[in-house]
Design an enzyme around this catalytic site. Sequence first.
Site: not given
Length: 346
Positions: A56-57, A197
């Site tokens: 997600s990052h 997410d």
Amino acid sequence: MSAPHEHASTAVSPHLSFEALSALLEKIFLRHGTSADVARVLAQNCAGAERDGAHSHGVFRIPGYVSTLQSGWVNGQAVPVVEDVASGFVRVDAGNGFAQPALAAARELLVQKARSAGIAVLAIRNSHHFAALWPDVEPFAYEGLVALSVVNSMTCVVPHGADRPLFGTNPIAFAAPRADGEPIVFDLATSAIAHGDVQIAARQGERLPAGMGVDSLGQPTTDPKAILEGGALLPFGGHKGSALSMMVELLAAALTGGNFSFEFDWKNHPGAKTPWTGQLLIVIDPGKAAGQSFAERSQELVRQMHGVGLKRLPGDRRHHQRARSQANGIELDAQTLANLQELAGL
Ligand SMILES: NC(=O)C1=CN([C@@H]2O[C@H](COP(=O)(O)OP(=O)(O)OC[C@H]3O[C@@H](n4cnc5c(N)ncnc54)[C@H](OP(=O)(O)O)[C@@H]3O)[C@@H](O)[C@H]2O)C=CC1
Ligand SMILES: O=C(O)C1=NCCCC1
């Protein structure tokens, strides 16, 4: 076991070394107007997240970095100003730049203060944090220090008992050394799910578990698009996560002089994605504490947790994925790699 490729040679599951992915991302940042220092710090941060399976990052965030830089919302050339304000306190004005270069600029002074005073605080303001938070704390634990950090983001979370969003997803990250093995690290959003997410689920056409968010009418929904388009997230754990999120707003914004999650307005900067807020870090030298070695004590705690049947500590999944990436290279899908290469002008 095959060595990591320096370049993707096939269209199927290319694997890149950490260095190759960092170099590619560095090119993207430079091409979109950051200084060389900023490009290096952000590229390594993002490649590290991808390497550790923090998707997600990881590279998922690159288009958002690019559109934000193009929008003029963030200063990719900012030079952080570090102020030595007290024996245990360092302040940094990030100059409307990214938070990670601000931390890098203050890090040496922060560690020096933590080692001499036993504890030191770093207050970063006027900064943009678009990344995972664990990379900001984990390196301190590798140096034998305990570190805690909080950062606030953008309004998208309804405080427990309220009817409209106010808080950000406001993560808390903690790292502590232990005698054997990787440091103990956790890094969690105070929302039921990270905004990243929700975006990934929307893109993949997946539903979310119940209890993560509400639609534009405030009704519970499992549709990520309904959350992103006018809806909002909920804190994790009801009033408990909500209290922690409130604490993050106070520490990361009120205490640093940064914006609360609800205080900035990016609507005149279409494409802007990075929250313009603040970040707090607390670093403790456990060598100053009384009693047995902290690392031995934390190892004992881990031993006891395993003894009662615990199979997975926070950080374990990431460290296993890191080991896999180091052995085989960081796996990207072919389309993602092609998109990154295009952004890098290759
Ligand atoms: N910059 C910003 O403003 C924001 C950044 N974020 C980032 O989003 C990322 C994702 O956050 P979030 O979705 O809350 O993270 P997760 O819920 O995926 O994980 C939170 C923590 O719990 C651990 N964990 C997860 N499942 C288990 C389990 N079954 N047993 C033991 N430990 C477990 C994870 O370890 P492991 O990593 O090993 O799985 C991690 O340390 C974070 O890196 C956060 O910093 C979030 C909000 C805002
Ligand atoms: O995933 C999140 O939540 C966020 N990540 C980066 C900054 C904005 C919020």
